[in-house]
Design an enzyme around this catalytic site. Structure first.
Site, short mmCIF file in Angstrom:
data_model
loop_
_atom_site.label_atom_id
_atom_site.label_comp_id
_atom_site.label_asym_id
_atom_site.label_seq_id
_atom_site.Cartn_x
_atom_site.Cartn_y
_atom_site.Cartn_z
N GLU A 238 11.42 2.88 -2.77
CA GLU A 238 10.83 4.13 -3.27
C GLU A 238 11.62 4.77 -4.42
OE1 GLU A 238 9.05 6.76 -0.22
OE2 GLU A 238 9.69 5.24 1.21
N HIS A 254 19.34 -16.36 13.86
CA HIS A 254 18.42 -17.20 14.62
C HIS A 254 17.15 -17.50 13.83
CE1 HIS A 254 20.84 -16.95 18.29
NE2 HIS A 254 21.16 -15.76 17.82
N LYS A 348 -3.06 6.67 -0.57
CA LYS A 348 -3.47 7.83 0.25
C LYS A 348 -4.74 8.46 -0.33
CE LYS A 348 0.98 9.29 2.22
NZ LYS A 348 1.98 10.32 2.37
C1 F6R Z 1 7.76 9.72 0.32
C2 F6R Z 1 8.01 8.89 1.50
C3 F6R Z 1 6.84 8.32 2.24
C4 F6R Z 1 6.22 9.36 3.18
C5 F6R Z 1 5.03 8.76 3.94
C6 F6R Z 1 4.46 9.70 4.98
O1 F6R Z 1 8.94 10.35 -0.11
O2 F6R Z 1 9.12 8.67 1.85
O3 F6R Z 1 7.28 7.19 2.94
O4 F6R Z 1 7.19 9.82 4.08
O5 F6R Z 1 4.02 8.41 3.04
O6 F6R Z 1 4.20 10.96 4.44
P1 F6R Z 1 4.71 12.24 5.24
O7 F6R Z 1 6.18 12.08 5.37
O8 F6R Z 1 4.32 13.42 4.42
O9 F6R Z 1 4.01 12.20 6.56
#
Ligand code: F6R
Length: 355
Positions: A238, A254, A348
């Site tokens: 990320e 393993h 998303k």
């Molecule tokens: C972004 C990050 C992502 C979010 C994930 C879930 O910085 O690390 O992995 O954590 O998309 O989103 P949240 O944390 O808002 O539920």
């Protein structure tokens, strides 16, 4: 002057201040402990059969770190679920800690709804969103954490209040000293590897310099450190926007060791990073040495880093602190802004639009 020692680099490559936030992990941990100590928790009428932490990505990793830090101190199992569905064993005897920084993550919202239908006790840890509303409406608890961070940069806020809740529910003995030692060692790592410390004496910058053009394979020296290896891998993904892998000793001896029979041009781009706790038994160290000699000699490089502190939480968070900094320095070396995660947002958004 080496690139990472040029102070002007950070204003241009890191305009949102990911580095500054990462350096503040110790402050976040201490603040999050107070938030967790003061939060209104749902009452437990009896000791739960188990605890489930439901969350995704940067909100889920806190659950793994928590489980590792508590280990055998927790008298009931703790499972981390990264899915919309919860195991069928979840019911009135379960505690479900739903962690979502945004409070808007589809999978976590669905898992929380399922927990509520199953009659579980729900505690949400979130900066707001629908998760906070849903938990409150269902009679659960809500720990509100400060808004304005990237979820992965709010690790302390997402994780430490859950630890405080487990302590306050009487599921684990006092954790105050664990938290304080962890904050202290994270602070030490941050001061040794901060941007003002020249590369020559800066462990995070030195490691980052070895990594452009490489795929880091982060190997935990023991299962206890697995969550830290996974965090390193996700932060490379990320923050540095690069592929990375993680695994743990002794399991990797393993299976993954055989994968080092890959074509030479593939092995040559992989850099191995072994995370050590500093208290590995002699035999475990021997296994790491033998594996390094036989398999990792084909890698672009092998690096070892050590966690700090007496307690598991400290070792984990000191490793997390170092890995976060390495991933941000690597982003800057690549001329990439560590903060945006367009690929996550796009999936998303598309899934929301198609719902
Ligand atoms: C972004 C990050 C992502 C979010 C994930 C879930 O910085 O690390 O992995 O954590 O998309 O989103 P949240 O944390 O808002 O539920």
């Amino acid at each position: 002057m080496l690139r990472l020692d040029d102070a002007s680099l950070y204003a241009s490559c890191d305009p949102s201040g990911m580095l500054h936030t990462a350096l503040g992990l110790s402050r976040q941990v201490r603040d999050a402990w107070e938030i967790g100590r003061a939060a209104r928790l749902p009452a437990l009428s009896r000791s739960p059969a188990h605890v489930v932490v439901a969350g995704m990505g940067g909100s889920a990793i806190g659950g793994d770190l928590l489980a590792a830090a508590l280990g055998t101190r927790l008298p009931v199992p703790l499972a981390v679920v990264r899915d919309s569905r919860l195991p069928r064993y979840v019911g009135p005897e379960s505690v479900v800690i739903a962690t979502s920084y945004s409070g808007e993550t589809e999978e976590t919202l669905a898992a929380t709804a399922e927990a509520q239908r199953a009659g579980a006790t729900v505690l949400a840890i979130t900066s707001g969103g629908r998760l906070a509303e849903m938990a409150a409406r269902g009679g659960g608890g809500v720990v509100r954490i400060p808004a304005g961070f990237a979820p992965r940069a709010a690790l302390g806020y997402l994780m430490v209040p859950a630890l405080a809740a487990l302590e306050r529910w009487g599921l684990v003995d006092s954790c105050a000293e664990d938290v304080e030692e962890a904050a202290r060692v994270a602070e030490e790592v941050a001061s040794e590897s901060g941007p003002a410390v020249p590369t020559a004496r800066n462990p995070a910058k030195r490691l980052a310099q070895e990594l452009p053009g490489r795929i880091p394979a982060v190997y935990a020296g023991s299962p206890e450190l697995e969550a830290a290896a996974r965090r390193w891998k996700c932060q490379f993904n990320e923050n540095s926007k690069t592929l990375a892998a993680w695994n743990a000793f002794p399991e990797l001896t393993h299976n993954e060791t055989v994968g080092w029979g890959a074509p030479p041009e593939v092995r040559a781009v992989v850099s191995v990073i072994v995370l050590l706790g500093g208290d590995e038994p002699e035999r475990a160290l021997r296994r790491i040495r033998v594996t390094t000699e036989l398999a990792f000699r084909h890698a672009a490089g092998t690096h070892e880093v050590r966690g700090r502190g007496r307690r598991v939480l400290s070792r984990l968070l000191s490793l997390v602190q170092l890995g976060d900094l390495v991933s941000i320095y690597l982003a800057c070396l690549r001329g990439i802004d560590p903060t945006p995660v367009e690929a996550i947002e796009t999936v998303k958004r598309r899934m929301r639009d198609e719902a």
